[in-house]
Structures are given as structure tokens and as C-alpha cells.
Design an enzyme around this catalytic site. Structure first.
Site, PDB file in Angstrom:
ATOM      1  CD  GLU A 286      -2.881   1.229   2.371  1.00 14.50           C
ATOM      2  OE1 GLU A 286      -2.988   0.229   3.099  1.00 14.50           O
ATOM      3  OE2 GLU A 286      -3.660   2.201   2.418  1.00 14.50           O
TER       4      GLU A 286
ATOM      5  CG  ASN B 207      -7.886   2.712   5.129  1.00 11.75           C
ATOM      6  OD1 ASN B 207      -8.659   1.812   4.838  1.00 11.75           O
ATOM      7  ND2 ASN B 207      -7.532   2.954   6.391  1.00 11.75           N
TER       8      ASN B 207
ATOM      9  CG  ASN C 232      -9.508  -1.014   1.381  1.00 11.92           C
ATOM     10  OD1 ASN C 232      -9.149  -2.169   1.581  1.00 11.92           O
ATOM     11  ND2 ASN C 232      -9.364  -0.057   2.289  1.00 11.92           N
ATOM     12  CD  GLU C 233     -10.498  -1.934   5.861  1.00 17.60           C
ATOM     13  OE1 GLU C 233     -10.394  -0.804   6.372  1.00 17.60           O
ATOM     14  OE2 GLU C 233      -9.883  -2.925   6.296  1.00 17.60           O
TER      15      GLU C 233
ATOM     16  CE1 TYR D 277      -3.769  -5.798   9.112  1.00 16.12           C
ATOM     17  CE2 TYR D 277      -5.946  -4.817   8.999  1.00 16.12           C
ATOM     18  CZ  TYR D 277      -4.726  -5.099   8.411  1.00 16.12           C
ATOM     19  OH  TYR D 277      -4.465  -4.695   7.116  1.00 16.12           O
TER      20      TYR D 277
ATOM     21  CD  GLU E  68      -6.301  -4.364   4.318  1.00 16.27           C
ATOM     22  OE1 GLU E  68      -6.168  -3.981   5.499  1.00 16.27           O
ATOM     23  OE2 GLU E  68      -6.688  -3.620   3.402  1.00 16.27           O
TER      24      GLU E  68
ATOM     25  CD  GLN F 169       0.245  -1.920   4.258  1.00 19.58           C
ATOM     26  OE1 GLN F 169       1.168  -1.301   3.756  1.00 19.58           O
ATOM     27  NE2 GLN F 169      -0.904  -1.300   4.593  1.00 19.58           N
TER      28      GLN F 169
END
Ligand code: AHR
Length: 504
Positions: A28, A73, A173-174, A245, A293, A350
Site C-alpha cells: 500500500e 485506505n 476497499n473497506e 488484525y 488483509e 503488508q
């Protein structure tokens, strides 16, 4: 006597093939993942393209197969056009996701050149936050169309003659997250994702498309978001995404070591949600999951986006991982493999510096964090078919996830080589576990490596890059159809078996 456990490895009991895309990663535009991570013109080890060759070598050693790019993001406010064409003409922009400055010296074509050198497939994310169908189509035309149109010729004029032919695309994304630029309701996102998917499949029906699932399982709309989005997109997408996460909140290490139980529950919940929608729609299609992720991330140490200033590639969430973190990462990989019939793509987030297995210093060295090791060994040896493995073992009580099995395991069997690989975590922090493994006849043990340490907080650093490395485990003693070995307390283990030669 230490606790004991038993399990059976039987090549007849299969979950499904190991999809190489389970060993994905994520680059990212965030902090130092791109700049001074994978890309650092002027570094003594940079190649002619400005790519750090030390990071390229570590990426290959890690065994990464597919890399998601450019966010995260970041993508939800990104204009892909800013990152192509002559570098000196590219504009600097505000990256609102991470309150950073983006100079755009690295963009799509640089990423694709890096991916080719790293030997990885690319997985591109589209901006469906501040942008929409038109810009998504323009990017796909620029990237994938051979020539003869304005955008494909623009790519060719940028020195990229052949199309990139990216097969895997994330539809945003999200977008359920209020922190996201262009955050949407499930109805708004579902409609936009459906129209984007419809257009992209018209361009090329062979593209694989990932619809955004929830940002995490704690979101108030977890489950209902996926149901509503899939109702709108079901026949046009191939995957729904999951993100998770983990960190030891309040120092609760037992729950932290059981993170795989939570990931497993998430996977089952979203698979059930997708199947529920499929049933309602009378569809024969099976939606696969893209866990694009996942990692350990000490989120409590991050001050939040508002704590950041407008600087270029700041040091952002550069978590230093210890032995326990590596055991958890190993257990999350076990969880993904245990669900290989449903999870088709997975990306550790990442790759470099930002919550990453690879750390670098600008102008300085690159090194392997502790979490590098279980990933690299799993990616190298988990081949063929995933076997169904259900250990009989003690349960460990945890505050967050209730009682969990002390031994968390999976195995793979590669018919081509005859190798069987057992991956197992002992979640018990206080006691080793004597494990008995029932095997097919005619096997021998090749190797038993473990990640464990008398000091579970030990970590690697630029000064001591080899402080934590996999070490020989007890070894597996094979007698007939039984193998016995010992798993150290709080350890991740890889045990490889092969066909014995007739003399053995
Ligand atoms: O990986 C860090 C961030 O975590 C990503 O940008 C975002 O998608 C997630 O919330």
C-alpha cells in the site's frame, strides 16, 4: 508427564488443493511500504528501476505469490492517472487516508515492473470511494487492453507496449468504514459494485472480481453488509473480502494465541452468509473468500490518522514482531489452509515496514522480522492437497474466544513428491505437548523445525537480524505407522515426512 495429543494424517481425507494465492501480500502507499521499502532510488542496492534488490530477494524468499496494490485506505482517494507517465510531470497530492504527501514517483507501471521482478501476480484495487464506474473502466482499459484505443495507446506511449493483463481486481476497499474516503452504506456500495462489476465483465468476462466485505468482524453491520452487498452483486463477482488484525489486548496472551479460532469463525460466518444469499437467489454459484488483509497489528500503539502531519512516507505502524507474534501468524496461516475449500486468496498486510515481515532502513539494511519465518516455511512446504486434521487434545480457556484446542494444526500432502507436511501450534504457554501422529505406512521424518524461545518477547532488529530464526524441534521418531514428537510451549512447528526408501 506433559500433556499429550493425537492426530491422524490420512491423504484420503482432503479439504482441497492448496491455492498458491493463499500466500499473498499487500503493498500500500502507506508510510514506508513503497518508498524506502520496495522502492528507493539511490539506495546502494537499488537496481536501475530504483527497486531495492535486497527487498526483492527477501520477497522471493518469503514465497509471496500475489500482491495487492495500491491500497488499502489509500486507494479510496487515489487517482491512478497521477501515477503514470513521465515522472517529472506527475503531481504531488494529499493522501487523505494517512494524512501524508504522495509524490507519485511510483505508480501502476512501476508496480507491475516490480511485480514481474519479484515473480508475483498482481491484484489491483479500484477506487470506489471517491470515484466510480467510469474511472474503474478507464484504469482497466489502460492496464489490460492491447492497443488501438486512447488509454491503451497512452500506456504504450508510457513505454509499456504489452498489456499488463491483471486478472484479479478488488471493487474498492473497506467501504463500510466511516474512516474511508467515500464511505457508503451497503445499499450504496452494493449498487456501485454491481454496476462496476457488470461493466468490467463486459470488458473481459474472465476477470476475477472481489466485492468488499466488512472491515472487521467488530463492525456493527458485520454479516448483514455481506448479505446486502452479495444480493446486489452475486452473479457478477467471484470473491467477497475479509479483513482481520490481531493483538494481545490488555496483555491477554492466551486469547491472542487463540486468534486463529476467531479467524476460523469469521471465515465460516461469511461462507455461510454467502451461501445463504446464493440459496435465496437460487444460484448454483459458490462465492469464494478473499482474506485480503490479515496480520498481527498492535493497533493500540497507533495514534490514529488525525495524529499524522502532511509529510512524505513517514514511519507509520512499523510494528516490531516478537516470537509470540510469529506463533500467532503461523496459526493464522494454519487457519487459512484449514479453510482451503473456501478461501481462494489471502494477503498478509503488508509486505515491507508497515506491519510487515520485511523491515528496512533508508539507505541501510533490510531484515526478516520473526513473522517472516512461519510464512516462508509454510509457503515453501504446504503443497498439494490440504488434509483434514482434527487433533485430540486438551482445551485452553480464553477470555475472548472461550475454550480452544491447545493444538491447532493442518497438513498438506503432495502426491507428486510423496511429501506430507504437518503444521502445528502449541497454544499452551506453560507446558510442552507430546504429540502422537498416526501416519500412512512407509514414511520417514525429514525435518522438524519450531519457532519458540525461552524469551517469547525476543525480536529481530537491524543490529540482530538473526536473533529469532526457526530452530530444530525435538524431531519426529517414526515407528511403523506412528510418529512421536514434542511441541515446545507456545510454539509454531513444521514437521515434514517423506516416503521412506525400501531399505528404511
Ligand atoms: O493495512 C493497513 C490498513 O488497514 C489498510 O489501509 C486498510 O484497508 C485497513 O484498515
Amino acid at each position: 508427564m506433559p500433556p499429550s495429543a493425537r492426530l491422524t494424517l490420512d491423504p484420503a481425507f482432503r479439504i482441497g488443493p492448496v491455492d498458491p494465492r493463499l500466500f499473498g501480500s499487500f503493498v500500500e502507499h502507506m508510510g514506508r511500504c513503497v518508498h524506502t521499502g520496495v522502492f528507493e532510488p539511490g539506495h546502494p542496492l537499488a537496481d536501475a528501476d530504483g527497486f531495492r534488490t535486497d527487498v526483492l530477494e527477501l520477497t522471493r524468499e518469503l514465497g509471496v505469490t500475489v500482491v495487492r496494490y495500491p491500497g488499502g485506505n489509500f486507494v479510496s482517494n487515489y487517482r491512478w492517472e497521477d501515477g503514470v507517465g513521465p515522472v517529472h510531470e506527475r503531481p504531488a497530492r494529499l493522501d487523505l487516508a494517512w494524512r501524508s504527501l504522495e509524490g507519485n514517483r511510483f505508480g501502476l507501471n512501476e508496480f507491475m515492473a516490480w511485480a514481474a521482478k519479484a515473480g508475483v501476480e498482481s491484484m489491483m484495487a479500484l477506487n470506489l470511494g471517491t470515484r466510480g464506474v467510469a474511472e474503474a473502466l478507464e484504469l482497466v482499459e489502460y492496464a489490460n487492453h492491447p492497443g488501438g484505443t486512447a488509454l491503451s495507446e497512452l500506456r504504450r506511449s508510457h513505454g509499456v507496449d504489452k498489456p499488463h493483463d491483471v486478472r484479479l481486481w478488488c471493487l474498492g476497499n473497506e467501504l463500510d468504514g466511516p474512516w474511508q474516503m467515500g464511505h457508503k452504506t451497503a445499499a450504496e456500495y452494493g449498487r456501485l459494485a454491481a454496476e462496476t462489476a457488470r461493466a468490467l465483465k463486459r470488458f473481459d468476462p474472465g476477470l476475477s472480481l472481489v466485492a468488499c466485505g466488512s472491515s472487521n468482524s467488530g463492525m456493527p453491520t458485520f454479516g448483514s453488509w455481506e448479505a446486502e452487498v452479495l444480493e446486489a452483486t452475486y452473479e457478477m463477482v467471484d470473491y467477497i473480502s475479509l479483513h482481520a488484525y490481531y493483538d494481545p489486548t490488555d496483555g491477554d496472551t492466551d486469547s491472542f494465541l487463540a486468534s486463529g479460532a476467531d479467524m476460523d469463525h469469521m471465515i465460516r460466518s461469511i461462507a455461510a452468509t454467502a451461501d445463504h444469499v446464493g440459496a435465496k437467489l437460487r444460484s448454483k454459484k459458490k462465492i469464494m473468500l478473499s482474506f485480503d488483509e490479515w496480520n498481527v497489528w498492535y493497533q493500540s500503539r497507533f495514534g490514529g490518522e488525525s495524529s499524522l502531519g502532511w509529510t512524505e512516507h513517514p514511519r507509520l505502524i512499523e510494528d516490531t514482531y516478537d516470537v509470540t507474534d510469529a506463533v500467532v501468524v503461523g496459526s493464522l496461516l494454519i487457519t487459512l489452509l484449514r479453510n482451503a475449500d473456501r478461501v481462494g486468496v489471502a494477503c498478509q498486510a503488508q509486505l515491507a515496514n508497515v506491519i510487515a515481515p520485511i523491515r528496512t532502513e533508508p539507505g541501510g539494511p533490510a531484515w526478516r522480522q520473526t513473522i517472516f519465518h512461519p510464512f516462508a516455511l509454510t509457503a515453501r512446504h504446504a503443497r498439494g492437497q490440504v488434509l483434514r486434521v482434527e487433533p485430540e487434545c486438551a482445551l485452553i480457556p480464553t477470555a475472548r474466544y472461550g475454550d480452544v484446542p491447545a493444538i491447532w494444526a493442518t497438513a498438506t500432502h503432495d502426491e507428486a513428491t510423496g511429501e506430507t507436511t504437518l503444521l502445528a501450534v502449541n497454544r499452551d504457554r506453560n507446558a510442552p505437548c507430546d504429540l502422537e501422529v498416526a501416519l500412512p505406512g512407509g514414511m520417514r521424518a525429514v525435518e522438524h523445525l519450531e519457532l519458540a524461545d525461552d524469551d517469547p518477547s525476543a525480536a529481530n532488529s537491524a543490529e540482530a537480524p538473526g536473533r529469532v530464526v526457526p530452530r530444530p524441534g525435538s524431531g519426529a521418531r517414526v515407528e511403523g505407522r506412528r510418529a512421536s514428537l514434542r511441541l515446545s510451549p507456545s510454539s509454531w512447528n513444521i514437521v515434514r515426512f517423506a516416503l521412506a526408501s525400501p531399505q528404511e
